[in-house]
Structure formats: structure tokens, C-alpha cells
Design a protein around this motif. Structure first.
Motif, PDB file in Angstrom:
ATOM      1  N   VAL A   1      29.716  57.440 -38.280  1.00 12.41           N
ATOM      2  CA  VAL A   1      29.205  58.726 -37.791  1.00 12.41           C
ATOM      3  C   VAL A   1      28.091  58.522 -36.765  1.00 12.41           C
ATOM      4  CG1 VAL A   1      29.876  60.051 -39.823  1.00 12.41           C
ATOM      5  CG2 VAL A   1      27.658  58.886 -39.794  1.00 12.41           C
ATOM      6  N   GLY A   2      28.056  57.339 -36.172  1.00 13.34           N
ATOM      7  CA  GLY A   2      27.132  57.124 -35.073  1.00 13.34           C
ATOM      8  C   GLY A   2      25.822  56.488 -35.474  1.00 13.34           C
ATOM      9  N   ALA A   3      24.907  56.467 -34.515  1.00 10.12           N
ATOM     10  CA  ALA A   3      23.607  55.832 -34.698  1.00 10.12           C
ATOM     11  C   ALA A   3      22.615  56.805 -35.343  1.00 10.12           C
ATOM     12  CB  ALA A   3      23.087  55.332 -33.349  1.00 10.12           C
ATOM     13  N   ASP A   4      21.337  56.512 -35.224  1.00  8.31           N
ATOM     14  CA  ASP A   4      20.316  57.224 -35.993  1.00  8.31           C
ATOM     15  C   ASP A   4      20.322  58.735 -35.773  1.00  8.31           C
ATOM     16  OD1 ASP A   4      19.537  54.853 -37.058  1.00  8.31           O
ATOM     17  OD2 ASP A   4      17.745  54.616 -35.816  1.00  8.31           O
ATOM     18  N   LYS A   5      20.338  59.180 -34.528  1.00  9.35           N
ATOM     19  CA  LYS A   5      20.175  60.617 -34.285  1.00  9.35           C
ATOM     20  C   LYS A   5      21.377  61.439 -34.746  1.00  9.35           C
ATOM     21  CE  LYS A   5      16.430  60.842 -30.972  1.00  9.35           C
ATOM     22  NZ  LYS A   5      15.831  59.572 -31.409  1.00  9.35           N
ATOM     23  N   PRO A   6      22.614  61.053 -34.431  1.00  4.03           N
ATOM     24  CA  PRO A   6      23.720  61.824 -35.008  1.00  4.03           C
ATOM     25  C   PRO A   6      23.748  61.772 -36.532  1.00  4.03           C
ATOM     26  CG  PRO A   6      24.544  59.975 -33.690  1.00  4.03           C
ATOM     27  CD  PRO A   6      23.092  60.079 -33.435  1.00  4.03           C
ATOM     28  N   ARG A   7      23.329  60.674 -37.111  1.00  2.13           N
ATOM     29  CA  ARG A   7      23.267  60.586 -38.570  1.00  2.13           C
ATOM     30  C   ARG A   7      22.228  61.558 -39.126  1.00  2.13           C
ATOM     31  NH1 ARG A   7      25.682  56.030 -40.732  1.00  2.13           N
ATOM     32  NH2 ARG A   7      24.243  55.980 -42.498  1.00  2.13           N
ATOM     33  N   THR A   8      21.120  61.709 -38.406  1.00  2.22           N
ATOM     34  CA  THR A   8      20.100  62.657 -38.847  1.00  2.22           C
ATOM     35  C   THR A   8      20.605  64.089 -38.722  1.00  2.22           C
ATOM     36  OG1 THR A   8      18.363  61.114 -38.159  1.00  2.22           O
ATOM     37  CG2 THR A   8      17.703  63.391 -38.553  1.00  2.22           C
ATOM     38  N   VAL A   9      21.351  64.377 -37.650  1.00  6.89           N
ATOM     39  CA  VAL A   9      21.964  65.708 -37.511  1.00  6.89           C
ATOM     40  C   VAL A   9      22.873  65.982 -38.704  1.00  6.89           C
ATOM     41  CG1 VAL A   9      23.573  67.109 -36.165  1.00  6.89           C
ATOM     42  CG2 VAL A   9      21.838  65.732 -34.991  1.00  6.89           C
TER      43      VAL A   9
ATOM     44  N   ILE B   1      17.429  71.924 -36.882  1.00  2.11           N
ATOM     45  CA  ILE B   1      18.067  70.624 -36.657  1.00  2.11           C
ATOM     46  C   ILE B   1      17.283  69.833 -35.615  1.00  2.11           C
ATOM     47  CG2 ILE B   1      20.179  69.453 -35.947  1.00  2.11           C
ATOM     48  CD1 ILE B   1      21.717  71.974 -36.837  1.00  2.11           C
ATOM     49  N   ILE B   2      16.881  70.509 -34.552  1.00  2.00           N
ATOM     50  CA  ILE B   2      16.105  69.838 -33.503  1.00  2.00           C
ATOM     51  C   ILE B   2      14.795  69.297 -34.074  1.00  2.00           C
ATOM     52  CG2 ILE B   2      14.785  70.250 -31.384  1.00  2.00           C
ATOM     53  CD1 ILE B   2      17.067  72.141 -30.520  1.00  2.00           C
ATOM     54  N   ASP B   3      14.126  70.097 -34.896  1.00  2.23           N
ATOM     55  CA  ASP B   3      12.875  69.636 -35.512  1.00  2.23           C
ATOM     56  C   ASP B   3      13.101  68.400 -36.376  1.00  2.23           C
ATOM     57  OD1 ASP B   3      11.352  71.600 -34.346  1.00  2.23           O
ATOM     58  OD2 ASP B   3      11.411  72.948 -36.078  1.00  2.23           O
ATOM     59  N   ALA B   4      14.259  68.350 -37.059  1.00  2.00           N
ATOM     60  CA  ALA B   4      14.552  67.205 -37.924  1.00  2.00           C
ATOM     61  C   ALA B   4      14.847  65.949 -37.114  1.00  2.00           C
ATOM     62  CB  ALA B   4      15.737  67.533 -38.829  1.00  2.00           C
ATOM     63  N   VAL B   5      15.536  66.114 -35.991  1.00  2.00           N
ATOM     64  CA  VAL B   5      15.942  64.954 -35.192  1.00  2.00           C
ATOM     65  C   VAL B   5      14.819  64.479 -34.280  1.00  2.00           C
ATOM     66  CG1 VAL B   5      17.641  64.090 -33.528  1.00  2.00           C
ATOM     67  CG2 VAL B   5      18.339  65.723 -35.291  1.00  2.00           C
ATOM     68  N   TRP B   6      14.048  65.428 -33.760  1.00  2.00           N
ATOM     69  CA  TRP B   6      12.935  65.093 -32.863  1.00  2.00           C
ATOM     70  C   TRP B   6      11.650  65.704 -33.430  1.00  2.00           C
ATOM     71  CZ3 TRP B   6      17.724  66.749 -30.986  1.00  2.00           C
ATOM     72  CH2 TRP B   6      18.429  65.819 -30.209  1.00  2.00           C
ATOM     73  N   PRO B   7      11.086  65.122 -34.488  1.00  2.00           N
ATOM     74  CA  PRO B   7       9.935  65.742 -35.155  1.00  2.00           C
ATOM     75  C   PRO B   7       8.644  65.691 -34.345  1.00  2.00           C
ATOM     76  CG  PRO B   7      10.413  63.598 -36.118  1.00  2.00           C
ATOM     77  CD  PRO B   7      11.530  63.886 -35.164  1.00  2.00           C
ATOM     78  N   HIS B   8       8.576  64.834 -33.335  1.00  2.00           N
ATOM     79  CA  HIS B   8       7.314  64.665 -32.612  1.00  2.00           C
ATOM     80  C   HIS B   8       7.407  65.153 -31.167  1.00  2.00           C
ATOM     81  CE1 HIS B   8       6.031  62.555 -36.142  1.00  2.00           C
ATOM     82  NE2 HIS B   8       6.966  61.635 -35.997  1.00  2.00           N
ATOM     83  N   ALA B   9       8.272  64.553 -30.386  1.00  2.00           N
ATOM     84  CA  ALA B   9       8.388  64.938 -28.973  1.00  2.00           C
ATOM     85  C   ALA B   9       9.851  65.204 -28.647  1.00  2.00           C
ATOM     86  CB  ALA B   9       7.834  63.834 -28.078  1.00  2.00           C
ATOM     87  N   ARG B  10      10.107  66.350 -28.030  1.00  2.00           N
ATOM     88  CA  ARG B  10      11.466  66.710 -27.650  1.00  2.00           C
ATOM     89  C   ARG B  10      11.727  66.314 -26.201  1.00  2.00           C
ATOM     90  NH1 ARG B  10      12.454  72.905 -29.774  1.00  2.00           N
ATOM     91  NH2 ARG B  10      11.912  72.581 -31.986  1.00  2.00           N
ATOM     92  N   PRO B  11      12.865  65.688 -25.931  1.00  2.00           N
ATOM     93  CA  PRO B  11      13.206  65.423 -24.529  1.00  2.00           C
ATOM     94  C   PRO B  11      13.593  66.722 -23.829  1.00  2.00           C
ATOM     95  CG  PRO B  11      15.016  64.790 -25.960  1.00  2.00           C
ATOM     96  CD  PRO B  11      13.880  65.172 -26.867  1.00  2.00           C
TER      97      PRO B  11
ATOM     98  N   LEU C   1      15.942  61.836 -43.184  1.00  2.00           N
ATOM     99  CA  LEU C   1      15.585  63.206 -42.821  1.00  2.00           C
ATOM    100  C   LEU C   1      14.166  63.536 -43.256  1.00  2.00           C
ATOM    101  CD1 LEU C   1      16.812  65.759 -41.551  1.00  2.00           C
ATOM    102  CD2 LEU C   1      17.482  66.472 -43.852  1.00  2.00           C
ATOM    103  N   ASP C   2      13.419  64.182 -42.360  1.00  2.00           N
ATOM    104  CA  ASP C   2      12.043  64.581 -42.645  1.00  2.00           C
ATOM    105  C   ASP C   2      11.894  66.065 -42.318  1.00  2.00           C
ATOM    106  OD1 ASP C   2       9.369  64.739 -43.154  1.00  2.00           O
ATOM    107  OD2 ASP C   2       8.732  63.733 -41.314  1.00  2.00           O
ATOM    108  N   SER C   3      12.147  66.905 -43.322  1.00  2.00           N
ATOM    109  CA  SER C   3      12.001  68.347 -43.144  1.00  2.00           C
ATOM    110  C   SER C   3      11.486  68.930 -44.444  1.00  2.00           C
ATOM    111  CB  SER C   3      13.337  68.993 -42.773  1.00  2.00           C
ATOM    112  OG  SER C   3      14.234  68.964 -43.876  1.00  2.00           O
ATOM    113  N   ASP C   4      10.927  70.131 -44.374  1.00  2.00           N
ATOM    114  CA  ASP C   4      10.382  70.759 -45.583  1.00  2.00           C
ATOM    115  C   ASP C   4      11.464  70.947 -46.640  1.00  2.00           C
ATOM    116  OD1 ASP C   4       7.910  70.848 -44.407  1.00  2.00           O
ATOM    117  OD2 ASP C   4       8.042  72.957 -43.816  1.00  2.00           O
ATOM    118  N   HIS C   5      12.629  71.424 -46.206  1.00  2.00           N
ATOM    119  CA  HIS C   5      13.714  71.658 -47.162  1.00  2.00           C
ATOM    120  C   HIS C   5      14.159  70.352 -47.814  1.00  2.00           C
ATOM    121  CE1 HIS C   5      17.397  73.167 -48.969  1.00  2.00           C
ATOM    122  NE2 HIS C   5      18.049  72.191 -48.367  1.00  2.00           N
TER     123      HIS C   5
END
Length: 249
Positions: free
Chosen positions: A24-32, A49-59, A140-144
Motif C-alpha cells: 500500500v505504498g510508502a509512509d504517507k499513503p500508509r498514513t492516509v 486526513i491532511i492533519d494526520a499526514v502532514w502534522p507540522h508543515a503542509r506543502p 498515525l498521530d491524531s486525537d481520535h
């Protein structure tokens, strides 16, 4: 829905069809994918989903990147991921999620134990605990996910305690003692686990060890929490002091 897939969330994400691992791919698709599986069959907002994949800086291309990862996942898991404006969801059955399989096995084992079938309960609980490979929902790093992971960890602890109950009920005190000692090495502030250990040691004919265990429990509780043992633990200690016949819990 396509053929059954087993989604492993009790540890780093693992996806299998039969005995074959699905890429299922590398780190980011796996986090999605993990973010979607943490709320199965539920519309998950794109922003979450964006917050979970890019918790600090968004491209700058974050939304296009997310669409690419979803496209990749749809290729690996045909017919599973649906989208609508502002959200995605993944379609899964309960028996395809190790988290749900674990909970079902735990509840079934509790029923078996309550109905007087401790040997069958032991088998169920061991199978349930073998599903665990590490921290739930990694990475995954999210409140839920954090809340759900904490709930599952507590359920795992209860499963281990239930396992020791089923072992004691089938005259396997030695195995129960080893499990309880391992648990208390991880978390020495669990009074009910100490209670079970005292009972198990007494049933195994090790009353002096049970008394020593009480004093270790009291030391941990006083040193780390500033409290004395609760009523249940004090009661079992007093019963040990007057050398009654082996405790039954």
C-alpha cells in the motif's frame, strides 16, 4: 465489496489478502490508509486526513498530493475507498479489522469464562492477544487515534487479566503468576492486578511470596501515588496473615 482483506492496526499497518502482503505504498499513503481505517465506514474529512499526514508543515500541493495517495490506494484496494466533496471513507467488514476481531474475541472469552468454560476462554484470549504486534494505529498521530489506541490498550490489559482468571480456574497457577508478574513489571500501580497475583501465589502454595508481593505493591502505591492500598488488597493481605486455606478470589 471485494474478497476479504485483513487490515492489521494493532501495530504498524499491515494489509493482507490470504497469505499475501498487499503493498500500500510508502509512509504517507500508509498514513492516509491508517487514518481511514481508524474510522472505518465513516466519512473522514479531508482536513483531518491532511492533519494526520502532514502534522507540522503542509506543502503547497497538499491537496493534489492527497489525491495522488488516494489514487494509489484505490489501485491497491479496488472498490474500497469512496470519496465525496471534502471527505473520504473506506469500506470494510468488522471481521477484516484486527481491532474488531480482538474486541469480539475478548467479549466472547468473557462470556465463556462467566458460563463456566475457562479452558475455551483461555484459547480465545490467547488468540486475541496474539493479534497485537505493537502500538495501535502506528504511525498515525491524531486525537481520535490517540483516544482509540488508549481504549484498546486498556482492553488488552483486561484481556490479560481475564487470561489469568481462566488459567487459575483450570489449575494453572504457575502460568497465571508469570503473566501477572510480567504485567506488573510494565505497570506496578494496578491494584487489581496485584490482588490477582496475591491470590495466584496463595493458590500455588506460596503464601510467603504473596505476603512479600503485598509489601511491594504497598511500596509502589505509597512511593509513586502517595496512597495506601485499597480495601480489596488490604482484605486479601489480612486473610493471608491469619493463614486461612488457599484463597479463591
Amino acid at each position: 465489496m471485494n474478497d476479504m482483506v485483513l487490515f492489521g492496526l494493532l501495530g504498524p499497518l499491515r494489509v493482507r489478502h490470504g497469505g499475501t502482503e498487499i503493498d500500500v505504498g510508502a509512509d504517507k499513503p500508509r498514513t492516509v490508509l491508517t487514518a481511514l481505517l481508524a474510522a472505518p465506514n465513516t466519512w473522514v474529512p479531508t482536513e483531518a486526513i491532511i492533519d494526520a499526514v502532514w502534522p507540522h508543515a503542509r506543502p503547497p500541493s497538499v491537496r493534489d498530493n492527497l489525491k495522488t495517495y488516494v489514487w494509489m490506494l484505490r489501485g491497491a484496494l479496488p472498490g474500497r475507498i469512496e470519496g465525496r466533496p471534502g471527505a473520504y471513507r473506506i469500506l470494510v467488514d468488522d471481521h477484516e479489522l484486527d481491532t474488531r476481531l480482538f474486541e469480539h474475541s475478548y467479549l466472547e472469552a468473557r462470556r465463556l469464562l462467566a458460563s463456566g468454560s475457562p479452558a475455551a476462554a483461555t484459547t480465545r484470549l490467547r488468540a486475541a492477544l496474539r493479534l497485537w504486534r505493537g502500538e495501535p494505529f502506528t504511525p498515525l498521530d491524531s486525537d481520535h487515534a490517540t483516544t482509540e489506541a488508549a481504549r484498546l490498550r486498556e482492553l488488552r490489559w483486561r484481556s490479560r487479566e481475564a487470561l489469568t482468571d481462566s488459567l487459575l480456574a483450570t489449575d494453572r497457577a504457575g502460568e497465571a503468576i508469570r503473566e501477572l508478574q510480567a504485567m506488573l513489571a510494565e505497570d506496578p500501580l494496578r491494584e487489581l492486578t496485584w490482588y490477582r497475583l496475591l491470590v495466584a501465589l496463595d493458590l500455588d502454595g506460596r503464601r510467603s511470596d504473596a505476603l512479600a508481593a503485598y509489601h511491594r505493591a504497598r511500596h509502589h502505591l505509597r512511593t509513586e501515588l502517595g496512597v495506601e492500598p485499597g480495601r480489596e488488597l488490604r482484605t486479601v493481605y489480612q486473610r493471608l496473615l491469619i493463614t486461612e486455606p488457599a484463597l479463591t478470589g
